[in-house]
Scaffold this active site. Structure first.
Site, PDB file in Angstrom:
ATOM      1  N   ASP A 270      83.478  71.455  65.912  1.00  0.00           N
ATOM      2  CA  ASP A 270      84.941  71.589  65.844  1.00  0.00           C
ATOM      3  C   ASP A 270      85.528  72.420  66.989  1.00  0.00           C
ATOM      4  OD1 ASP A 270      84.397  70.262  63.503  1.00  0.00           O
ATOM      5  OD2 ASP A 270      85.140  71.822  62.170  1.00  0.00           O
TER       6      ASP A 270
ATOM      7  N   CYS B  28      82.502  76.649  59.301  1.00  0.00           N
ATOM      8  CA  CYS B  28      81.865  75.358  59.573  1.00  0.00           C
ATOM      9  C   CYS B  28      80.524  75.490  60.293  1.00  0.00           C
ATOM     10  CB  CYS B  28      82.818  74.455  60.350  1.00  0.00           C
ATOM     11  SG  CYS B  28      84.297  74.030  59.384  1.00  0.00           S
TER      12      CYS B  28
ATOM     13  N   LYS C 126      84.889  64.421  60.765  1.00  0.00           N
ATOM     14  CA  LYS C 126      84.685  64.847  59.380  1.00  0.00           C
ATOM     15  C   LYS C 126      86.004  65.339  58.795  1.00  0.00           C
ATOM     16  CE  LYS C 126      83.073  69.507  60.674  1.00  0.00           C
ATOM     17  NZ  LYS C 126      84.074  70.340  59.984  1.00  0.00           N
TER      18      LYS C 126
END
Length: 212
Positions: free
Chosen positions: A11, A160, A111
Site C-alpha cells: 500500500d 497492513c 485489495k
C-alpha cells in the site's frame, strides 16, 4: 538475488502519506529507498498491494452514524477500526506512488475492493459476514513460483504490513519486515509492533543488510 524470497510492497499510495486522507507518520520517507531496492532486483518475485476501496466502504467512519475516524466498532464479531475515507477506487490518492518504478513489480494485487469486508493483509482479507477471512490467492501464487520467504515493506507498519507478515508466517512462509522502509500510522505503536514481531519470530531487518 535471493532465489526463494519475495518482496511485498504494501500500500505505497499517496493517501497514506503526509497530506493524504489517512496519513502515516513520515509515510513519504520510504519512497526513495523502496525505489532503490526495486532497482537492485534482489528478489525472485516482487508484489505490490494496492488498497482499492469502493465508495461507501464498510471501514469508512462516514458510513457509521455517530462515529468518528479511528474509533472501533464491532463488525462480524470482531473489532473494526473506522477509518477516514481513503484509497477510493480511481482517485489520485489510491494510485501507486509515482516516485517508484512499478514496472519492476511482477504482480500488483488490489485489495479491499469488497464493499462489506476490510482488507489489511496481502494474503487474507479481514473477517467477513460468514466469519471467515477470504484468501487473496497470493500464497498460492508465490508457492507456484518457488517462494518460501517474504520481506515486507510499505504502509502502515502497525496495520497492513504487520498483518501481512503475520499471515505469511501462519501460511508457512519465513517472514521479515524491512523496518526502515515502513512507517506507522502513529509512532506510539512502534513498541507494540516490534514486540509482536519478535514474539512471533518474524525477522526485523534494515534495507542496507539486503545489499550486503
Amino acid at each position: 538475488m535471493n532465489h526463494d524470497a519475495a518482496l511485498i510492497l504494501v500500500d505505497v499510495q499517496p493517501d497514506f502519506m503526509p497530506g493524504g486522507a489517512l496519513a502515516c507518520h513520515e509515510g513519504d520517507a520510504i519512497v526513495p529507498g523502496i525505489d532503490q531496492l526495486l532497482r537492485h532486483r534482489l528478489f525472485r518475485q516482487t508484489v505490490a498491494t494496492q488498497d482499492w476501496h469502493p465508495r461507501g466502504h464498510v471501514s469508512f467512519a462516514s458510513m457509521h452514524a455517530g462515529t468518528q475516524a479511528f474509533q472501533q466498532t464491532p463488525l462480524y464479531g470482531h473489532p473494526q477500526t473506522l477509518w477516514p475515507d481513503h484509497c477510493v477506487q480511481n482517485t489520485p490518492g489510491a494510485t501507486l506512488h509515482p516516485g517508484i518504478d512499478w514496472s519492476q513489480a511482477d504482480l500488483i494485487l488490489r485489495k479491499g475492493n469488497r464493499p462489506d469486508v476490510d482488507s489489511y493483509s496481502a494474503f487474507r482479507e479481514n473477517h467477513g459476514p460468514d466469519g471467515n477471512r477470504p484468501s487473496t490467492g497470493l500464497a498460492g501464487w508465490l508457492r507456484e513460483r518457488g517462494v518460501s520467504e517474504v520481506y515486507a515493506a510499505g504502509l502502515a507498519r502497525d496495520v497492513c504490513v504487520l498483518w501481512t507478515v503475520q499471515d505469511a508466517l501462519a501460511l508457512g512462509f519465513r517472514a521479515h519486515v524491512i523496518w526502515d522502509l515502513t512507517r506507522p500510522v502513529t509512532p506510539e505503536s512502534d513498541a507494540a509492533t516490534r514486540a509482536a514481531l519478535e514474539e512471533s519470530g518474524i525477522g526485523i531487518v534494515q534495507s542496507a543488510e539486503l545489499h550486503d
